[in-house]
Write an enzyme that holds these catalytic residues in place. Structure first.
Site, PDB file in Angstrom:
ATOM      1  N   PRO A 119      71.259  63.044  52.110  1.00  0.00           N
ATOM      2  CG  PRO A 119      73.215  64.262  52.315  1.00  0.00           C
ATOM      3  CD  PRO A 119      72.531  63.066  52.847  1.00  0.00           C
ATOM      4  CE1 TYR A 167      75.937  61.999  44.449  1.00  0.00           C
ATOM      5  CE2 TYR A 167      76.076  62.750  42.173  1.00  0.00           C
ATOM      6  CZ  TYR A 167      76.603  62.054  43.239  1.00  0.00           C
ATOM      7  OH  TYR A 167      77.802  61.415  43.107  1.00  0.00           O
ATOM      8  NE  ARG A 220      81.807  65.308  46.624  1.00  0.00           N
ATOM      9  CZ  ARG A 220      82.697  64.346  46.747  1.00  0.00           C
ATOM     10  NH1 ARG A 220      82.422  63.288  47.458  1.00  0.00           N
ATOM     11  NH2 ARG A 220      83.858  64.452  46.176  1.00  0.00           N
ATOM     12  CG  ASP A 249      73.313  58.396  48.338  1.00  0.00           C
ATOM     13  OD1 ASP A 249      74.553  58.437  48.424  1.00  0.00           O
ATOM     14  OD2 ASP A 249      72.679  58.895  47.379  1.00  0.00           O
ATOM     15  CG  ASP A 250      78.354  56.910  49.472  1.00  0.00           C
ATOM     16  OD1 ASP A 250      77.910  57.442  50.512  1.00  0.00           O
ATOM     17  OD2 ASP A 250      79.420  57.252  48.934  1.00  0.00           O
ATOM     18  CD  GLU A 280      82.637  65.429  58.375  1.00  0.00           C
ATOM     19  OE1 GLU A 280      83.439  66.385  58.202  1.00  0.00           O
ATOM     20  OE2 GLU A 280      82.440  64.551  57.510  1.00  0.00           O
ATOM     21  CG  HIS A 293      83.411  56.939  54.071  1.00  0.00           C
ATOM     22  ND1 HIS A 293      84.462  57.225  53.234  1.00  0.00           N
ATOM     23  CD2 HIS A 293      82.512  57.919  53.873  1.00  0.00           C
ATOM     24  CE1 HIS A 293      84.200  58.339  52.568  1.00  0.00           C
ATOM     25  NE2 HIS A 293      83.027  58.782  52.938  1.00  0.00           N
ATOM     26  NE  ARG A 315      84.002  58.327  48.166  1.00  0.00           N
ATOM     27  CZ  ARG A 315      84.809  59.283  47.714  1.00  0.00           C
ATOM     28  NH1 ARG A 315      86.106  59.173  47.893  1.00  0.00           N
ATOM     29  NH2 ARG A 315      84.316  60.313  47.072  1.00  0.00           N
TER      30      ARG A 315
HETATM   31  C1  UGA Z   1      82.746  62.403  52.512  1.00  0.00           C
HETATM   32  C2  UGA Z   1      81.872  62.418  53.764  1.00  0.00           C
HETATM   33  O1  UGA Z   1      81.609  61.092  54.176  1.00  0.00           O
HETATM   34  C3  UGA Z   1      80.550  63.122  53.428  1.00  0.00           C
HETATM   35  O2  UGA Z   1      79.691  63.093  54.543  1.00  0.00           O
HETATM   36  C4  UGA Z   1      80.861  64.543  53.010  1.00  0.00           C
HETATM   37  O3  UGA Z   1      79.677  65.229  52.652  1.00  0.00           O
HETATM   38  C5  UGA Z   1      81.771  64.500  51.798  1.00  0.00           C
HETATM   39  O4  UGA Z   1      82.953  63.735  52.064  1.00  0.00           O
HETATM   40  C6  UGA Z   1      82.201  65.900  51.347  1.00  0.00           C
HETATM   41  O5  UGA Z   1      83.235  66.020  50.726  1.00  0.00           O
HETATM   42  O6  UGA Z   1      81.457  66.848  51.593  1.00  0.00           O
HETATM   43  P1  UGA Z   1      82.174  61.147  50.138  1.00  0.00           P
HETATM   44  O7  UGA Z   1      81.990  59.683  50.045  1.00  0.00           O
HETATM   45  O8  UGA Z   1      83.420  61.745  49.558  1.00  0.00           O
HETATM   46  O9  UGA Z   1      81.994  61.574  51.636  1.00  0.00           O
HETATM   47  O10 UGA Z   1      80.915  61.959  49.531  1.00  0.00           O
HETATM   48  P2  UGA Z   1      79.654  61.416  48.756  1.00  0.00           P
HETATM   49  O11 UGA Z   1      79.201  60.120  49.322  1.00  0.00           O
HETATM   50  O12 UGA Z   1      79.900  61.514  47.306  1.00  0.00           O
HETATM   51  O13 UGA Z   1      78.573  62.537  49.136  1.00  0.00           O
HETATM   52  C7  UGA Z   1      78.028  62.639  50.434  1.00  0.00           C
HETATM   53  C8  UGA Z   1      76.486  62.696  50.339  1.00  0.00           C
HETATM   54  O14 UGA Z   1      76.101  63.823  49.584  1.00  0.00           O
HETATM   55  C9  UGA Z   1      75.881  61.479  49.653  1.00  0.00           C
HETATM   56  O15 UGA Z   1      74.698  61.095  50.325  1.00  0.00           O
HETATM   57  C10 UGA Z   1      75.567  61.974  48.258  1.00  0.00           C
HETATM   58  O16 UGA Z   1      74.455  61.349  47.661  1.00  0.00           O
HETATM   59  C11 UGA Z   1      75.296  63.450  48.496  1.00  0.00           C
HETATM   60  N1  UGA Z   1      75.660  64.314  47.349  1.00  0.00           N
HETATM   61  C12 UGA Z   1      76.881  64.206  46.754  1.00  0.00           C
HETATM   62  C13 UGA Z   1      74.755  65.249  46.877  1.00  0.00           C
HETATM   63  O17 UGA Z   1      73.637  65.346  47.402  1.00  0.00           O
HETATM   64  N2  UGA Z   1      75.110  66.038  45.812  1.00  0.00           N
HETATM   65  C14 UGA Z   1      76.305  65.936  45.198  1.00  0.00           C
HETATM   66  O18 UGA Z   1      76.563  66.680  44.221  1.00  0.00           O
HETATM   67  C15 UGA Z   1      77.232  64.999  45.675  1.00  0.00           C
HETATM   68 MN    MN Z   2      80.220  58.639  50.374  1.00  0.00          MN
END
Ligand code: UGA
Ligand code: MN
Length: 309
Positions: free
Chosen positions: A72, A74, A140, A172-173, A259, A286, A288
């Site tokens: 995913p 954004y 997310r 993606d991060d 998960e 993980h 960020r």
């Molecule tokens: C943690 C987990 O590692 C994620 O797999 C989980 O989805 C997330 O928590 C959650 O709270 O749901 P975290 O580093 O906090 O991860 O989350 P992000 O890396 O900001 O987002 C996870 C993924 O969703 C990324 O690939 C990001 O690009 C994508 N994302 C995030 C979206 O597609 N839309 C958004 O508005 C935010």
């Molecule tokens: Mn992340």
């Protein structure tokens, strides 16, 4: 006089011969083409020129299960940087199919251009997160991962088995070692491994005894049925296809529970396959990315050129 010239000639002759031989050896070496190391990601992307050496033995690679990575993503200032790091990793993995799902109402130009030049097999999807779910504290990327799952199921439902494949959710991060892909490639049903820099600790990991997962080493919500981050497991394509209703749910789902909610639809803790040396090696982190400082960005476009960042 004549004999003097002749003796000089005799003296020089061996040296001239040596120089000629050395030059000849050198020139016969030069035209040899540089060897491209075989294996890894070589051979994917654009087909190589047919004038090159005969096709390498592709059979070992053809037998490899495809790894499907659902990412995913954004729009934000660091998006292209994140995708670039990810593509640089994925490009080195044999038989990897990247399913990039934009959190957007339409495909963006940036990601479309990026995918076209990524140099690996990609499927570019998009689905927007409903506004009501775009709030801090809510999970997310639920809709995006489900879109990736739906695409995978649709693509395979008409193909005859066996279709060896492994699915992995690659945010993606995060940071992924190449060894991780070797480990997950042999997933029979659902495999698990440690994740670094998560859960308020240096790492979280499944605890393994006699080759079976018996618990979780974690510092956060140890009550989770599967106390594991999204980056800590892979699922075989067969399991995804034989559980067509398994998806990520918005209803009743809390952060950190996505998960577990997903995994309990398709497996049990006893069934999990520990990877990474019985879950004693960290092969994914993980990470960020820090929010960028754009404090000095002008309100209106000031530069003489427009640049995609
Ligand atoms: C943690 C987990 O590692 C994620 O797999 C989980 O989805 C997330 O928590 C959650 O709270 O749901 P975290 O580093 O906090 O991860 O989350 P992000 O890396 O900001 O987002 C996870 C993924 O969703 C990324 O690939 C990001 O690009 C994508 N994302 C995030 C979206 O597609 N839309 C958004 O508005 C935010
Ligand atoms: Mn992340």
């Amino acid at each position: 006089m004549k004999s003097l010239l002749f003796s000089r000639f005799l003296l020089l002759l061996p040296w001239v011969l040596i120089v000629i031989i050395v030059l000849d050896i050198d020139s016969s070496r030069a035209p040899l083409p540089a060897r491209v190391p075989s294996g890894g990601g070589a051979g994917r992307g654009e087909p190589r020129s047919s004038a090159a050496r005969p096709p390498p033995q592709r059979r070992p690679e053809a037998a490899l299960p495809t790894i499907y990575a659902i990412t995913p993503t954004y729009s934000r200032p660091v998006q292209k940087a994140e995708l670039t790091r990810l593509a640089n990793t994925f490009r080195q993995v044999a038989r990897l199919h990247w399913i990039l799902v934009e959190d957007a109402a339409a495909r963006s130009e940036l990601v479309t251009r990026f995918v076209a030049g990524a140099g690996l097999p990609c499927t570019h999807l998009h689905v927007p997160t409903p506004r009501r779910y775009k709030r801090p504290g809510l999970p997310r990327a639920t809709e995006q991962r489900n879109a990736g799952l739906a695409w995978l199921r649709q693509r395979h439902q008409h193909l005859p088995p066996p279709q060896p494949g492994v699915l992995f959710f690659a945010d993606d991060d995060n940071t992924y070692s190449l060894e991780l892909f070797q480990e997950m490639r042999t997933t029979r049903k659902v495999s698990v491994w440690p994740v670094g820099l998560v859960g308020g600790r240096r790492y979280e990991r499944p605890v393994v005894e006699n080759g079976k997962v018996v618990g979780w080493y974690t510092g956060w919500r140890a009550d989770r049925p599967f106390a594991i981050d999204m980056a800590g497991f892979a699922v075989s394509l067969q399991v995804i296809l034989s559980h067509p209703k398994a998806v990520f749910k918005r209803r009743g789902s809390q952060p950190g529970m996505q998960e577990s909610d997903f995994l309990k639809q398709i497996t049990t803790v006893e069934e999990l396959e520990p990877k990474a040396n019985n879950c004693t090696k960290v092969l994914v982190w993980h990470t960020r990315t820090e929010k960028v400082n754009l404090a000095n960005e002008p309100k209106y476009h000031l530069d003489t050129v427009t640049i995609e960042v």
